[in-house]
Each structure stands twice: as C-alpha cells, then as structure tokens.
Design a protein around this motif. Structure first.
Motif, PDB file in Angstrom:
ATOM      1  N   PRO A   1       0.819  -1.230   0.000  1.00 42.71           N
ATOM      2  CA  PRO A   1       0.000   0.000   0.000  1.00 42.71           C
ATOM      3  C   PRO A   1       0.845   1.268   0.000  1.00 42.71           C
ATOM      4  O   PRO A   1       0.493   2.267  -0.648  1.00 42.71           O
ATOM      5  N   TYR A   2       1.973   1.246   0.714  1.00 38.25           N
ATOM      6  CA  TYR A   2       2.849   2.418   0.732  1.00 38.25           C
ATOM      7  C   TYR A   2       3.499   2.632  -0.635  1.00 38.25           C
ATOM      8  O   TYR A   2       3.712   3.777  -1.046  1.00 38.25           O
ATOM      9  N   SER A   3       3.804   1.539  -1.320  1.00 31.78           N
ATOM     10  CA  SER A   3       4.394   1.675  -2.656  1.00 31.78           C
ATOM     11  C   SER A   3       3.389   2.270  -3.635  1.00 31.78           C
ATOM     12  O   SER A   3       3.771   3.001  -4.550  1.00 31.78           O
ATOM     13  N   LEU A   4       2.095   1.992  -3.439  1.00 27.13           N
ATOM     14  CA  LEU A   4       1.069   2.604  -4.282  1.00 27.13           C
ATOM     15  C   LEU A   4       0.901   4.090  -3.947  1.00 27.13           C
ATOM     16  O   LEU A   4       0.743   4.924  -4.846  1.00 27.13           O
ATOM     17  N   LEU A   5       0.954   4.422  -2.654  1.00 27.46           N
ATOM     18  CA  LEU A   5       0.849   5.827  -2.251  1.00 27.46           C
ATOM     19  C   LEU A   5       2.007   6.652  -2.794  1.00 27.46           C
ATOM     20  O   LEU A   5       1.847   7.842  -3.084  1.00 27.46           O
ATOM     21  N   ALA A   6       3.173   6.025  -2.939  1.00 24.55           N
ATOM     22  CA  ALA A   6       4.359   6.739  -3.428  1.00 24.55           C
ATOM     23  C   ALA A   6       4.187   7.226  -4.861  1.00 24.55           C
ATOM     24  O   ALA A   6       4.890   8.144  -5.302  1.00 24.55           O
ATOM     25  N   ILE A   7       3.238   6.644  -5.586  1.00 22.67           N
ATOM     26  CA  ILE A   7       3.031   7.018  -6.989  1.00 22.67           C
ATOM     27  C   ILE A   7       2.541   8.462  -7.114  1.00 22.67           C
ATOM     28  O   ILE A   7       2.997   9.211  -7.985  1.00 22.67           O
ATOM     29  N   PHE A   8       1.650   8.888  -6.217  1.00 25.15           N
ATOM     30  CA  PHE A   8       0.986  10.182  -6.381  1.00 25.15           C
ATOM     31  C   PHE A   8       1.934  11.379  -6.276  1.00 25.15           C
ATOM     32  O   PHE A   8       1.958  12.217  -7.188  1.00 25.15           O
ATOM     33  N   PRO A   9       2.734  11.518  -5.207  1.00 24.37           N
ATOM     34  CA  PRO A   9       3.647  12.672  -5.171  1.00 24.37           C
ATOM     35  C   PRO A   9       4.685  12.633  -6.279  1.00 24.37           C
ATOM     36  O   PRO A   9       5.078  13.682  -6.804  1.00 24.37           O
ATOM     37  N   SER A  10       5.116  11.430  -6.658  1.00 26.72           N
ATOM     38  CA  SER A  10       6.122  11.310  -7.717  1.00 26.72           C
ATOM     39  C   SER A  10       5.575  11.800  -9.056  1.00 26.72           C
ATOM     40  O   SER A  10       6.264  12.500  -9.802  1.00 26.72           O
ATOM     41  N   LEU A  11       4.326  11.450  -9.354  1.00 26.38           N
ATOM     42  CA  LEU A  11       3.720  11.892 -10.610  1.00 26.38           C
ATOM     43  C   LEU A  11       3.454  13.389 -10.615  1.00 26.38           C
ATOM     44  O   LEU A  11       3.538  14.043 -11.664  1.00 26.38           O
ATOM     45  N   ILE A  12       3.149  13.957  -9.461  1.00 23.98           N
ATOM     46  CA  ILE A  12       2.972  15.415  -9.368  1.00 23.98           C
ATOM     47  C   ILE A  12       4.278  16.121  -9.722  1.00 23.98           C
ATOM     48  O   ILE A  12       4.315  17.063 -10.516  1.00 23.98           O
ATOM     49  N   GLY A  13       5.381  15.655  -9.111  1.00 27.92           N
ATOM     50  CA  GLY A  13       6.691  16.237  -9.414  1.00 27.92           C
ATOM     51  C   GLY A  13       7.077  16.064 -10.862  1.00 27.92           C
ATOM     52  O   GLY A  13       7.631  16.972 -11.494  1.00 27.92           O
ATOM     53  N   LEU A  14       6.769  14.889 -11.435  1.00 31.76           N
ATOM     54  CA  LEU A  14       7.094  14.618 -12.832  1.00 31.76           C
ATOM     55  C   LEU A  14       6.308  15.544 -13.759  1.00 31.76           C
ATOM     56  O   LEU A  14       6.851  16.071 -14.742  1.00 31.76           O
ATOM     57  N   TRP A  15       5.038  15.765 -13.450  1.00 30.45           N
ATOM     58  CA  TRP A  15       4.188  16.645 -14.263  1.00 30.45           C
ATOM     59  C   TRP A  15       4.717  18.081 -14.262  1.00 30.45           C
ATOM     60  O   TRP A  15       4.788  18.732 -15.301  1.00 30.45           O
ATOM     61  N   VAL A  16       5.134  18.568 -13.087  1.00 30.50           N
ATOM     62  CA  VAL A  16       5.699  19.923 -12.990  1.00 30.50           C
ATOM     63  C   VAL A  16       6.974  20.020 -13.824  1.00 30.50           C
ATOM     64  O   VAL A  16       7.201  21.004 -14.534  1.00 30.50           O
ATOM     65  N   ALA A  17       7.807  18.985 -13.772  1.00 28.70           N
ATOM     66  CA  ALA A  17       9.058  18.979 -14.544  1.00 28.70           C
ATOM     67  C   ALA A  17       8.790  19.033 -16.036  1.00 28.70           C
ATOM     68  O   ALA A  17       9.475  19.744 -16.778  1.00 28.70           O
ATOM     69  N   PHE A  18       7.793  18.294 -16.503  1.00 30.03           N
ATOM     70  CA  PHE A  18       7.459  18.312 -17.925  1.00 30.03           C
ATOM     71  C   PHE A  18       7.030  19.716 -18.374  1.00 30.03           C
ATOM     72  O   PHE A  18       7.336  20.135 -19.497  1.00 30.03           O
ATOM     73  N   LYS A  19       6.347  20.435 -17.495  1.00 30.13           N
ATOM     74  CA  LYS A  19       5.900  21.789 -17.818  1.00 30.13           C
ATOM     75  C   LYS A  19       7.070  22.760 -17.931  1.00 30.13           C
ATOM     76  O   LYS A  19       7.030  23.739 -18.691  1.00 30.13           O
ATOM     77  N   LEU A  20       8.141  22.506 -17.159  1.00 35.71           N
ATOM     78  CA  LEU A  20       9.276  23.431 -17.115  1.00 35.71           C
ATOM     79  C   LEU A  20      10.456  22.999 -17.978  1.00 35.71           C
ATOM     80  O   LEU A  20      11.411  23.762 -18.154  1.00 35.71           O
ATOM     81  N   ASN A  21      10.395  21.782 -18.510  1.00 36.07           N
ATOM     82  CA  ASN A  21      11.564  21.187 -19.154  1.00 36.07           C
ATOM     83  C   ASN A  21      12.135  22.020 -20.294  1.00 36.07           C
ATOM     84  O   ASN A  21      13.352  22.126 -20.459  1.00 36.07           O
ATOM     85  N   LYS A  22      11.269  22.636 -21.097  1.00 36.57           N
ATOM     86  CA  LYS A  22      11.745  23.399 -22.254  1.00 36.57           C
ATOM     87  C   LYS A  22      12.504  24.662 -21.850  1.00 36.57           C
ATOM     88  O   LYS A  22      13.221  25.246 -22.663  1.00 36.57           O
TER      89      LYS A  22
END
Length: 251
Positions: free
Chosen positions: A198-219
């Motif tokens: 269950p903790y490994s599933l919870l870890a998905i949410f903050p990681s995807l939030i950070g990844l989404w922000v990075a994609f927005k700033l990558n360029k």
C-alpha cells in the motif's frame, strides 16, 4: 510509519519525480537515500520500486526517441539486468553501509573531477567488453544499494553525447534494470503480507505530481543548467550515502 515520516516521504518523492522529469534520474537517485535513513534500505527499495518502474516508462514514452543510440547501450543494459539479480541477493545477505561509503566517496570525487575538467572524454564508444563489465557493476549496485543512477550517469557523461541521447539512453537502461529488480524483489517475498505494497502505491501520487511539474518546465532548462543539475544531484546523493555510512557506526 509516523505522520512526520510520511510527510517527509511525500515531499522527497515529489522532488524525486521532478528530478526524474528534468535529468532522467529521480526516484532511486533522490528518494531512496532519504527513505533509507527513515526506514532502512530494504524497505526504501520495496516502497519506491513500483513508482520507479512507472516513471521510467513514462519518461521513455515522453522523451525523444533516439533509436540510433540503442546500439551504444545494448550490452550495458543486458549486462546490467544480469548484475541486478546478484545485487539483490547482496542486499538481503550483506550490510550495505560499507558499499554506501565507497559509493559516496566515488561520486564526490567524480563531481570534483568534473568541475576541475580533469576527466577524459571517450573519443568513441567504449569497447563492448567494457560496457559488459560496467553494466554488471551497475546492476550489482542497483540491486544492493539502489544506486546505479549516479554511476551510469558518470559513464554516459564521458561519452559526450547530446542531452536528448543521454535522456533516452539512460531511461532505456533504467527500464531494463528496474523491471528486473521489481521482478526479483517480488519473487524474493518483499511484498508478502501486503505490509509495504500500500505504501508503494501511495508513493506514486507525489512522484507523478513532481514529474508533471518537470514536464511543464523542461523546455526552459538549458543544456548548461541540465548538466549542473545532474552534478548537484550526484553531490547530494554522495553526501547522503556518506552520511548513511558514518551514521551506521552510531546505530
């Protein structure tokens, strides 16, 4: 796991997701050392492995496809997959603190050497046998300490390849290693009883939030910022590994 530890884990995983989107390295590179200090290395690896595989696949889909560089990394990837199996057995049977100290020292020496411009660049691709030996070495490190990212980054850095090729090749490498490691730790019973899953599933949410922000700033990230971001992350990782090594003497 207490509330304070969960909050710290959430923040660190979000930062790790952001790092993944910017540099190609993230979850094991940023989150695993901090979670290791909180919960121990086997628990940290078990929690982060599913989200690591997921972000690897997302990054590979999102990155520019440089299939021509695959031939430069195929031996590295295959030998890394072999090395990770034996490395996972090392994780179970051997105290990894000494390995952490050695790895942390290597990383900090690399950063110093890079800034002083005393490391030679590969004039051409290394021989296949060098790729094979280095791949097994990285696989063992990933399995035993969750820490192949900094080392393979150093290796690819010396190839003097473009940012696009670097991101594509390193994420191909990570997909092979991390899928192999997830399969291995599942087979070895890391998720038996569903205490950590269950903790490994919870870890998905903050990681995807950070990844989404990075994609927005990558360029907006220049190649120079990209290079220095990787060196800064290697420095942080090296310091954390050395801290873990020193702290182990007081446990």
């Amino acid at each position: 796991m207490g509330l304070a530890g969960l909050v710290i884990a959430f923040i660190v995983l979000a930062l790790a997701g952001f790092s993944k989107g910017i540099t190609g390295m993230g979850i094991p590179f940023v989150a695993t050392p901090v979670l290791t200090l909180l919960y121990g290395l086997p628990t940290a690896i078990a929690i982060t492995m599913p989200v690591t595989v997921l972000t690897d696949i997302i990054m590979l889909i999102h990155s520019s496809k440089s299939w021509r560089v695959i031939k430069r990394g195929i031996i590295l990837m295959l030998s890394g997959g072999l090395g990770i199996v034996s490395g996972t057995f090392i994780l179970i049977n051997i105290n990894p603190n000494i390995l952490s100290g050695i790895l942390g020292t290597i990383l900090l020496l690399f950063v110093c050497s890079s800034y002083l411009s005393i490391l030679p660049k590969f004039a051409k691709s290394p021989p296949k046998w060098v790729d094979g030996i280095f791949g097994v070495f990285c696989g063992n490190l990933q399995g035993a300490a969750g820490a192949s990212g900094p080392i393979v980054s150093m290796y690819l850095f010396q190839m003097n390849i473009s940012r696009k090729d670097f991101l594509f090749l390193i994420n191909c490498f990570f997909v092979v290693l991390d899928v192999t490691q997830l399969s291995t730790i599942t087979t070895l019973g890391f998720y038996e009883g569903n205490k950590l899953f269950p903790y490994s599933l919870l870890a998905i949410f903050p990681s995807l939030i950070g990844l989404w922000v990075a994609f927005k700033l990558n360029k907006k990230i220049t190649d120079n910022i990209f290079k220095h971001s990787i060196l800064i992350l290697i420095t942080i990782n090296g310091v954390l590994l050395l801290f873990k090594f020193v702290f182990s003497f007081y446990e």
